[in-house]
Design a protein around this motif. Structure first.
Motif, PDB file in Angstrom:
ATOM      1  N   GLN A 189       0.855  -1.185   0.000  1.00 17.44           N
ATOM      2  CA  GLN A 189       0.000   0.000   0.000  1.00 17.44           C
ATOM      3  C   GLN A 189       0.893   1.237   0.000  1.00 17.44           C
ATOM      4  OE1 GLN A 189      -3.650   0.806   0.218  1.00 17.44           O
ATOM      5  NE2 GLN A 189      -2.517   2.650  -0.341  1.00 17.44           N
ATOM      6  N   THR A 212      -4.542   7.208  -1.977  1.00 13.76           N
ATOM      7  CA  THR A 212      -5.706   6.654  -2.660  1.00 13.76           C
ATOM      8  C   THR A 212      -5.369   6.403  -4.126  1.00 13.76           C
ATOM      9  OG1 THR A 212      -6.477   8.870  -3.118  1.00 13.76           O
ATOM     10  CG2 THR A 212      -7.352   7.806  -1.159  1.00 13.76           C
ATOM     11  N   GLU A 263      -5.480  16.151  -5.317  1.00 15.48           N
ATOM     12  CA  GLU A 263      -6.108  15.768  -4.042  1.00 15.48           C
ATOM     13  C   GLU A 263      -5.519  16.598  -2.899  1.00 15.48           C
ATOM     14  OE1 GLU A 263      -7.278  11.797  -1.485  1.00 15.48           O
ATOM     15  OE2 GLU A 263      -5.322  11.862  -2.449  1.00 15.48           O
ATOM     16  N   ARG A 277      -9.930  14.628   3.222  1.00 15.28           N
ATOM     17  CA  ARG A 277      -9.273  14.608   1.904  1.00 15.28           C
ATOM     18  C   ARG A 277     -10.335  14.772   0.837  1.00 15.28           C
ATOM     19  NH1 ARG A 277      -6.288   8.992   2.379  1.00 15.28           N
ATOM     20  NH2 ARG A 277      -5.143   9.844   0.627  1.00 15.28           N
TER      21      ARG A 277
END
Ligand SMILES: [Fe+2]
Length: 473
Positions: A189, A212, A263, A277
């Protein structure tokens, strides 16, 4: 008819590998060194863009060297040293480039490129701790140096893991002296790692926030704003496999994907946990000048905003000594709701093309207009001059009321990032007319005035990135 592009004189500052020098008293060319200027200006930048007849692929690829200019009792002494990274020493021994980097693949046939690590070039910024200087590079850990001699101690873990990265834009809270920073890591991740250290470099806290979507973004800087940290993730994503297999360099594998938007990630700086976010319309930034919380509880960010990622091509061309791409980034002020990360307002503050904005250390994270706020200084394109082929040739100042003053250095004079030193503003300048480097000292209380003094440096300091001021205590 052929169009011949005249080479600009700034290219002479990057043509040859820089030459180190030991502690050398600096000759005053003009004016008088302020007697109250007591401390050291440190500056970092890529100092060697060629080895064994081969040029590097991008301005970001050059080996870092640190300039220190120590001011005391109306005198100044300069020292200039390469950071002795492991990669620098190996290439010095081999007299050829051995490693890939941001803008270049590993040398050699394809099957020999895979799995090799990049060279930590330690070339981007400096951070002065109480007992050592850190040379920063965002792709890995910093190198520790002696603050006086600039001799290299080696990699400085800062209590982190060997595979961690520590960005070149830490933020120091002026109240506690604590140092906030981040690094981006891949893995199962991809995530942003957040760090808080004390002023001696002891790790106090770390946390991580998952990224993300797919793909590795490019995150160069972040902002401290009151009780928040804010990270804006522009829609630049690494096309992983060509870079991992070294078919293309990392720079050539970064793709601008405006459909993803930018973002905005808001973090509580005390707990290092996510507050909000949200994705906004796309823009790109390398640098912020500051952030704060206004009377309405909204976060305000000042940053140098670009419409797209063409700035990367421009910076690649700088390493060749001649640029063809014209890119103008300008300071923008954005207001956002920290509870939702929604942008409420965005306004440009400058129009002529700027970079490397700096506020005084006491103003970091604080609203403008405080007793310690002297405004924002930055490099600016020369007013009423064609920016084609040029680097920055003027200094800008934004005062707390929003007034911008631009000081033209007069042509063939190229200032580096300006740095606040109490009321004074210091910058290294490459003088293309003489082919020599200088240190200019400005009176920060008199924006628009001529420099208070100019000092001669014994060797050319190649155009570089970021510096800091360490006051003598
Ligand atoms: Fe930077």
């Amino acid at each position: 008819m052929f169009l011949t592009l005249m080479a600009k004189t700034w290219g002479n500052a990057l043509a040859q590998p820089a030459v180190e020098f030991d502690a050398t008293p600096l000759v005053v060319l003009e004016g008088v060194i302020p007697p109250d200027l007591r401390g050291t200006l440190y500056h970092n930048g890529p100092a060697r863009l060629e080895r064994g007849g081969q040029r590097v692929g991008h301005w970001f690829d050059g080996d870092g060297a640190i300039l220190a200019v120590q001011f005391q009792d109306g005198r100044a002494v300069g020292t200039y040293r390469y950071v002795q990274t492991a990669g620098y020493q190996q290439e010095q021994g081999a007299d050829r480039l051995l490693f890939g980097n941001y803008g270049m693949t590993h040398p050699g046939p394809l099957w020999q490129r895979w799995g090799k690590s990049l060279k930590n070039v330690a070339n981007t910024a400096v951070l002065a701790l109480d007992d050592r200087l850190l040379a920063l590079w965002e792709g890995g850990l910093p190198h520790g140096l002696d603050r006086q001699t600039l001799s290299t101690h080696g990699l400085d873990l800062l209590g982190l893991q060997p595979q961690d990265s520590y960005s070149a834009h830490p933020k120091v809270d002026p109240h506690s002296g604590q140092i906030y920073n981040f690094g981006v890591s891949l893995g199962a991740q991809a995530q942003i790692n957040l760090y808080r250290h004390d002023r001696q470099g002891h790790l106090l806290q770390r946390a991580s926030i998952p990224l993300t979507g797919l793909g590795m973004p490019l995150i160069h800087d972040f902002v401290l704003a009151g009780d928040y940290l804010v990270v804006c993730i522009a829609p630049v994503r690494l096309n992983l496999w060509p870079a991992a297999l070294q078919l293309r360099s990392f720079s050539e594998s970064l793709e601008w994907k405006p459909q993803l938007g930018t973002e905005v990630v808001v973090i509580d700086r005390h707990s290092l946990t996510l507050v909000s976010r949200r994705t906004a319309d796309p823009w790109f930034q390398w640098h912020y000048s500051n952030g704060w919380v206004n009377g309405a509880g909204h976060v305000v960010l000042d940053l140098v905003r670009y419409e797209d990622f063409q700035t990367n091509q421009y910076l690649k061309e700088v390493a060749t000594g001649q640029v063809n791409t014209v890119v103008l980034g300008n300071l923008w002020r954005m207001v956002l709701d920290p509870t939702t990360a929604q942008i409420l307002d965005s306004q440009p503050l400058t129009t002529g093309g700027v970079e490397f904005p700096q506020v005084s250390p006491q103003a970091v994270g604080q609203a403008p207009g405080g007793a310690d706020d002297r405004g924002t200084v930055f490099v600016h394109h020369r007013p009423h001059q064609d920016a084609q082929g040029e680097l920055f040739g003027a200094i800008g100042h934004l005062d707390p009321s929003g007034q911008v003053t631009v000081t033209d250095l007069g042509g063939d004079r190229y200032p580096f990032e300006p740095i606040w030193a109490d009321r004074w503003v210091l910058t290294v300048v490459f003088n293309g007319s003489t082919g020599q480097s200088e240190v200019w000292v400005w009176d920060g209380d008199r924006p628009g005035s001529d420099p208070h003094c100019r000092l001669h440096l014994p060797q050319i300091i190649p155009l570089g990135f970021h510096g800091t001021w360490a006051a003598l205590t």
